[in-house]
Design a protein around this motif. Structure first.
Motif, PDB file in Angstrom:
ATOM      1  N   TYR A 173      18.034  47.731   4.533  1.00  0.00           N
ATOM      2  CA  TYR A 173      16.934  48.702   4.425  1.00  0.00           C
ATOM      3  C   TYR A 173      17.064  49.771   5.507  1.00  0.00           C
ATOM      4  CZ  TYR A 173      12.499  51.029   4.137  1.00  0.00           C
ATOM      5  OH  TYR A 173      11.536  52.016   4.023  1.00  0.00           O
ATOM      6  N   ALA A 174      17.449  49.373   6.717  1.00  0.00           N
ATOM      7  CA  ALA A 174      17.642  50.354   7.788  1.00  0.00           C
ATOM      8  C   ALA A 174      18.731  51.358   7.403  1.00  0.00           C
ATOM      9  CB  ALA A 174      18.007  49.646   9.092  1.00  0.00           C
ATOM     10  N   THR A 175      19.792  50.881   6.778  1.00  0.00           N
ATOM     11  CA  THR A 175      20.867  51.775   6.343  1.00  0.00           C
ATOM     12  C   THR A 175      20.367  52.713   5.246  1.00  0.00           C
ATOM     13  OG1 THR A 175      22.471  50.059   6.910  1.00  0.00           O
ATOM     14  CG2 THR A 175      23.258  51.871   5.525  1.00  0.00           C
ATOM     15  N   GLN A 176      19.611  52.174   4.287  1.00  0.00           N
ATOM     16  CA  GLN A 176      19.020  53.034   3.260  1.00  0.00           C
ATOM     17  C   GLN A 176      18.172  54.133   3.906  1.00  0.00           C
ATOM     18  OE1 GLN A 176      17.089  49.786   0.935  1.00  0.00           O
ATOM     19  NE2 GLN A 176      17.859  50.901  -0.856  1.00  0.00           N
ATOM     20  N   ALA A 177      17.358  53.742   4.882  1.00  0.00           N
ATOM     21  CA  ALA A 177      16.467  54.698   5.542  1.00  0.00           C
ATOM     22  C   ALA A 177      17.253  55.812   6.228  1.00  0.00           C
ATOM     23  CB  ALA A 177      15.573  53.974   6.550  1.00  0.00           C
ATOM     24  N   ILE A 178      18.360  55.452   6.867  1.00  0.00           N
ATOM     25  CA  ILE A 178      19.189  56.462   7.539  1.00  0.00           C
ATOM     26  C   ILE A 178      19.771  57.428   6.508  1.00  0.00           C
ATOM     27  CG2 ILE A 178      21.355  56.813   8.803  1.00  0.00           C
ATOM     28  CD1 ILE A 178      20.660  54.129  10.277  1.00  0.00           C
ATOM     29  N   TYR A 179      20.319  56.901   5.421  1.00  0.00           N
ATOM     30  CA  TYR A 179      20.903  57.761   4.385  1.00  0.00           C
ATOM     31  C   TYR A 179      19.833  58.692   3.809  1.00  0.00           C
ATOM     32  CZ  TYR A 179      25.479  55.382   3.968  1.00  0.00           C
ATOM     33  OH  TYR A 179      26.751  54.894   4.184  1.00  0.00           O
ATOM     34  N   LEU A 180      18.636  58.160   3.573  1.00  0.00           N
ATOM     35  CA  LEU A 180      17.556  58.996   3.038  1.00  0.00           C
ATOM     36  C   LEU A 180      17.188  60.097   4.026  1.00  0.00           C
ATOM     37  CD1 LEU A 180      15.268  56.255   1.437  1.00  0.00           C
ATOM     38  CD2 LEU A 180      16.555  58.015   0.201  1.00  0.00           C
ATOM     39  N   ARG A 181      17.011  59.735   5.285  1.00  0.00           N
ATOM     40  CA  ARG A 181      16.615  60.730   6.299  1.00  0.00           C
ATOM     41  C   ARG A 181      17.690  61.809   6.472  1.00  0.00           C
ATOM     42  NH1 ARG A 181      12.105  59.876   9.374  1.00  0.00           N
ATOM     43  NH2 ARG A 181      11.150  57.815   9.284  1.00  0.00           N
ATOM     44  N   LEU A 182      18.958  61.422   6.368  1.00  0.00           N
ATOM     45  CA  LEU A 182      20.027  62.419   6.462  1.00  0.00           C
ATOM     46  C   LEU A 182      19.980  63.416   5.306  1.00  0.00           C
ATOM     47  CD1 LEU A 182      23.009  60.206   7.687  1.00  0.00           C
ATOM     48  CD2 LEU A 182      21.836  62.017   8.968  1.00  0.00           C
ATOM     49  N   ASN A 183      19.246  63.061   4.250  1.00  0.00           N
ATOM     50  CA  ASN A 183      19.071  63.956   3.107  1.00  0.00           C
ATOM     51  C   ASN A 183      17.657  64.538   3.047  1.00  0.00           C
ATOM     52  OD1 ASN A 183      21.547  64.010   1.178  1.00  0.00           O
ATOM     53  ND2 ASN A 183      21.436  61.922   1.980  1.00  0.00           N
ATOM     54  N   GLY A 184      16.934  64.442   4.165  1.00  0.00           N
ATOM     55  CA  GLY A 184      15.609  65.049   4.246  1.00  0.00           C
ATOM     56  C   GLY A 184      14.530  64.288   3.490  1.00  0.00           C
ATOM     57  N   ILE A 185      14.736  63.000   3.239  1.00  0.00           N
ATOM     58  CA  ILE A 185      13.789  62.187   2.476  1.00  0.00           C
ATOM     59  C   ILE A 185      13.220  61.103   3.390  1.00  0.00           C
ATOM     60  CG2 ILE A 185      13.517  60.642   0.477  1.00  0.00           C
ATOM     61  CD1 ILE A 185      16.087  62.057  -0.663  1.00  0.00           C
ATOM     62  N   LEU A 186      11.906  60.998   3.438  1.00  0.00           N
ATOM     63  CA  LEU A 186      11.289  59.941   4.227  1.00  0.00           C
ATOM     64  C   LEU A 186      11.454  58.610   3.496  1.00  0.00           C
ATOM     65  CD1 LEU A 186       7.888  61.394   5.489  1.00  0.00           C
ATOM     66  CD2 LEU A 186       9.912  60.828   6.854  1.00  0.00           C
ATOM     67  N   PRO A 187      11.893  57.564   4.201  1.00  0.00           N
ATOM     68  CA  PRO A 187      11.988  56.253   3.562  1.00  0.00           C
ATOM     69  C   PRO A 187      10.597  55.739   3.188  1.00  0.00           C
ATOM     70  CG  PRO A 187      12.740  56.165   5.852  1.00  0.00           C
ATOM     71  CD  PRO A 187      12.373  57.562   5.570  1.00  0.00           C
ATOM     72  N   PRO A 188      10.518  54.806   2.259  1.00  0.00           N
ATOM     73  CA  PRO A 188       9.222  54.314   1.775  1.00  0.00           C
ATOM     74  C   PRO A 188       8.265  53.863   2.877  1.00  0.00           C
ATOM     75  CG  PRO A 188      10.954  53.484   0.375  1.00  0.00           C
ATOM     76  CD  PRO A 188      11.629  54.195   1.520  1.00  0.00           C
ATOM     77  N   THR A 189       8.755  53.166   3.888  1.00  0.00           N
ATOM     78  CA  THR A 189       7.862  52.671   4.936  1.00  0.00           C
ATOM     79  C   THR A 189       7.445  53.755   5.924  1.00  0.00           C
ATOM     80  OG1 THR A 189       9.809  51.927   6.169  1.00  0.00           O
ATOM     81  CG2 THR A 189       8.667  50.280   4.817  1.00  0.00           C
ATOM     82  N   ALA A 190       8.018  54.946   5.835  1.00  0.00           N
ATOM     83  CA  ALA A 190       7.637  56.055   6.702  1.00  0.00           C
ATOM     84  C   ALA A 190       6.724  57.049   5.979  1.00  0.00           C
ATOM     85  CB  ALA A 190       8.874  56.780   7.222  1.00  0.00           C
ATOM     86  N   GLN A 191       6.505  56.816   4.710  1.00  0.00           N
ATOM     87  CA  GLN A 191       5.647  57.699   3.918  1.00  0.00           C
ATOM     88  C   GLN A 191       4.200  57.569   4.383  1.00  0.00           C
ATOM     89  OE1 GLN A 191       6.539  59.793   1.427  1.00  0.00           O
ATOM     90  NE2 GLN A 191       8.673  59.182   1.222  1.00  0.00           N
ATOM     91  N   PRO A 192       3.461  58.676   4.412  1.00  0.00           N
ATOM     92  CA  PRO A 192       2.041  58.562   4.769  1.00  0.00           C
ATOM     93  C   PRO A 192       1.293  57.740   3.716  1.00  0.00           C
ATOM     94  CG  PRO A 192       2.601  60.834   4.158  1.00  0.00           C
ATOM     95  CD  PRO A 192       3.867  60.030   4.127  1.00  0.00           C
ATOM     96  N   GLU A 193       0.276  57.018   4.165  1.00  0.00           N
ATOM     97  CA  GLU A 193      -0.503  56.208   3.227  1.00  0.00           C
ATOM     98  C   GLU A 193      -1.217  57.093   2.230  1.00  0.00           C
ATOM     99  OE1 GLU A 193      -2.970  53.018   4.602  1.00  0.00           O
ATOM    100  OE2 GLU A 193      -1.679  52.715   6.347  1.00  0.00           O
ATOM    101  N   LYS A 194      -1.206  56.674   0.973  1.00  0.00           N
ATOM    102  CA  LYS A 194      -1.897  57.432  -0.083  1.00  0.00           C
ATOM    103  C   LYS A 194      -3.364  57.077  -0.061  1.00  0.00           C
ATOM    104  CE  LYS A 194       2.224  57.656  -2.848  1.00  0.00           C
ATOM    105  NZ  LYS A 194       2.949  57.194  -4.001  1.00  0.00           N
ATOM    106  N   LYS A 195      -4.192  58.098  -0.144  1.00  0.00           N
ATOM    107  CA  LYS A 195      -5.647  57.865  -0.095  1.00  0.00           C
ATOM    108  C   LYS A 195      -6.249  57.879  -1.460  1.00  0.00           C
ATOM    109  CE  LYS A 195      -5.894  59.891   4.446  1.00  0.00           C
ATOM    110  NZ  LYS A 195      -6.412  60.894   5.283  1.00  0.00           N
TER     111      LYS A 195
END
Length: 195
Positions: A173-195
């Motif tokens: 999951y950490a590797t997925q998060a790095i790849y996503l962030r390198l493409n300007g995408i916030l990983p799921p656990t870094a997304q703001p909570e939906k209200k």
């Protein structure tokens, strides 16, 4: 010079008094507010912990697989690194292998490649977590010491495999998060909570 010496003596005396006063205080007892502190002991702590991780990591890792655009599945942070598609394939294969060995079941015969389309790789990840959920359902801590061969002909205990499986989820999951962030995408656990 005498002013500095007397200041030093006074400061030293204050520190000593504070130390003596602190030593007379009863030690603070940390308050454990974890769910386990409120519910008592767990009969199968290792397998219970890993089983809980299946749901959490299955949700987050599947969401991370879905978050990366299909055209970015060939993305590599550098030429010698694996592509995002390879990472997705590896996650599915690792889940199937670990959960089959730990449970004593046969791993699903899934034919996937890192160059497969995104939808096929996402489905393989979802299926691998579904397999782990079913395969680990009856696993408990009674056979943690039993050994089997997992990777590279090396023996590993069932307990060691459970720990390694949980560790693989964290790593992947950490590797997925790095790849996503390198493409300007916030990983799921870094997304703001939906209200």
């Amino acid at each position: 010079m005498r002013v500095h010496a007397s200041f030093f003596v006074v400061a030293l005396a204050m520190l000593l008094m504070a130390g003596v006063a602190g030593a007379q205080q009863p030690p603070a007892v940390p308050v454990d507010r974890s769910p386990l502190a409120e519910t008592g002991t767990v009969a199968n702590p290792v397998s219970t912990f890993v089983k809980a991780g299946v749901a959490r990591y299955g949700k987050n890792m599947t969401a991370a697989a879905e978050a990366m655009p299909a055209e970015k599945y060939s993305f590599k942070p550098s030429p010698e690194m694996n592509s995002y598609g390879h990472l997705m394939m590896h996650i599915a294969q690792t889940n199937n292998t670990f959960c089959a060995k730990i449970s004593g079941q046969t791993a699903p015969d899934v034919k996937i490649a890192e160059t497969d389309p995104k939808d096929k790789l996402v489905a393989a990840i979802k299926d691998s977590f579904a397999f782990c959920t079913a395969a680990l359902e009856k696993v408990d801590d009674s056979r943690l010491g039993e050994q089997f061969v997992l990777f590279g002909g090396r023996p590993m205990s069932r307990g060691g495999a459970l720990v390694a499986l949980g560790g693989s989820w964290t790593d992947h999951y950490a590797t997925q998060a790095i790849y996503l962030r390198l493409n300007g995408i916030l990983p799921p656990t870094a997304q703001p909570e939906k209200k």
